[in-house]
Design a protein around this motif. Structure first.
Motif, PDB file in Angstrom:
ATOM      1  N   ALA A   1       0.829  -1.209   0.000  1.00 25.84           N
ATOM      2  CA  ALA A   1       0.000   0.000   0.000  1.00 25.84           C
ATOM      3  C   ALA A   1       0.861   1.256   0.000  1.00 25.84           C
ATOM      4  N   ILE A   2       1.877   1.270   0.843  1.00 21.69           N
ATOM      5  CA  ILE A   2       2.751   2.444   0.929  1.00 21.69           C
ATOM      6  C   ILE A   2       3.566   2.606  -0.349  1.00 21.69           C
ATOM      7  N   SER A   3       3.878   1.498  -1.006  1.00 21.06           N
ATOM      8  CA  SER A   3       4.701   1.551  -2.217  1.00 21.06           C
ATOM      9  C   SER A   3       4.029   2.319  -3.347  1.00 21.06           C
ATOM     10  N   PHE A   4       2.709   2.429  -3.300  1.00 22.01           N
ATOM     11  CA  PHE A   4       1.995   3.139  -4.360  1.00 22.01           C
ATOM     12  C   PHE A   4       1.946   4.645  -4.125  1.00 22.01           C
ATOM     13  N   ASN A   5       2.428   5.100  -2.979  1.00 23.80           N
ATOM     14  CA  ASN A   5       2.510   6.543  -2.766  1.00 23.80           C
ATOM     15  C   ASN A   5       3.686   7.122  -3.541  1.00 23.80           C
ATOM     16  N   ASP A   6       3.619   8.399  -3.813  1.00 29.33           N
ATOM     17  CA  ASP A   6       4.679   9.049  -4.585  1.00 29.33           C
ATOM     18  C   ASP A   6       5.942   9.219  -3.741  1.00 29.33           C
TER      19      ASP A   6
END
Length: 215
Positions: A84-89
């Motif tokens: 989930a965090i990996s999809f943040n910029d």
């Protein structure tokens, strides 16, 4: 939480392997093609993935039979949080690696410990307290360390990794922050519950001495 967990009784190790593991692989593929996905879609992906992790760890907390299933669900929860965090910029991948290094190390060691105990004892479940620390104190201590490591205790890189995870949650991602926070809280409760049910309490073999409550 228990009511939600009761609705997830269809989840077992077979269903996890058939459905959620391929789904996680699909999430990795989405991450690889992240730049090709419209921003209108990617902005919701972190919350969706974090919610999946939260659902899995709720099931881990309410599981009443399989130790392996409960422990595996806790491990999968961490993987979904990282995804989930990996999809943040502007995600720093070193932070993700630090977070997952402790999770994977202690998670795999803990799972191996469960398998080791199951070879020694026929009854290793979560439906009652089995007190296996009576006959296997070293295994109990080692498994406790694995649980603490996965839960983010300072013996694990996950302790720092969880703070780094929060640093990548943006100010407008309220639901993501809530889902991740609840996941971490229930994660710790689920792990301690596993340890307590398997190793604490009076031993299920009646020839061991146990203290009784006075009237």
């Amino acid at each position: 939480v228990k009511n939600i967990g009761a609705r997830l009784n269809f989840l077992n190790l077979s269903n996890i392997l058939i459905f959620f593991v391929p789904l996680l692989v699909g999430a990795f593929c989405l991450l690889y093609f992240k730049t090709d996905i419209p921003s209108e879609i990617t902005q919701y992906i972190p919350e969706i993935f974090a919610l999946i992790g939260l659902i899995l760890v709720i099931k881990a907390f309410t599981e009443r039979r399989s130790v392996r299933l409960s422990f595996a669900l806790v491990l999968l929860n961490h993987l979904w949080v990282a995804m989930a965090i990996s999809f943040n910029d502007n995600v720093n991948w070193e932070h993700i690696i630090i977070y997952l290094s402790g999770v994977l190390l202690f998670g795999l060691l803990g799972f191996a410990t469960i398998l080791w105990l199951k070879k020694l004892e026929r009854r290793v479940f979560l439906n009652q307290f089995y007190g296996h620390s009576y006959e296997h104190p070293r295994i109990a201590f080692f498994f406790l360390l694995c649980c603490l490591g996965m839960a983010g205790f300072p013996i694990s890189p996950t302790f720092i990794g969880e703070d780094l995870i929060y640093s990548h949650i943006q100010s407008g991602q309220l639901f993501l922050a809530v889902f991740v926070s609840l996941s971490f809280i229930i994660d710790g409760l689920a792990l301690i519950r596993i340890y307590a049910r398997v190793f604490l309490g009076p031993h299920h073999k009646t020839y061991h001495e146990s203290a009784y409550r006075s009237s």
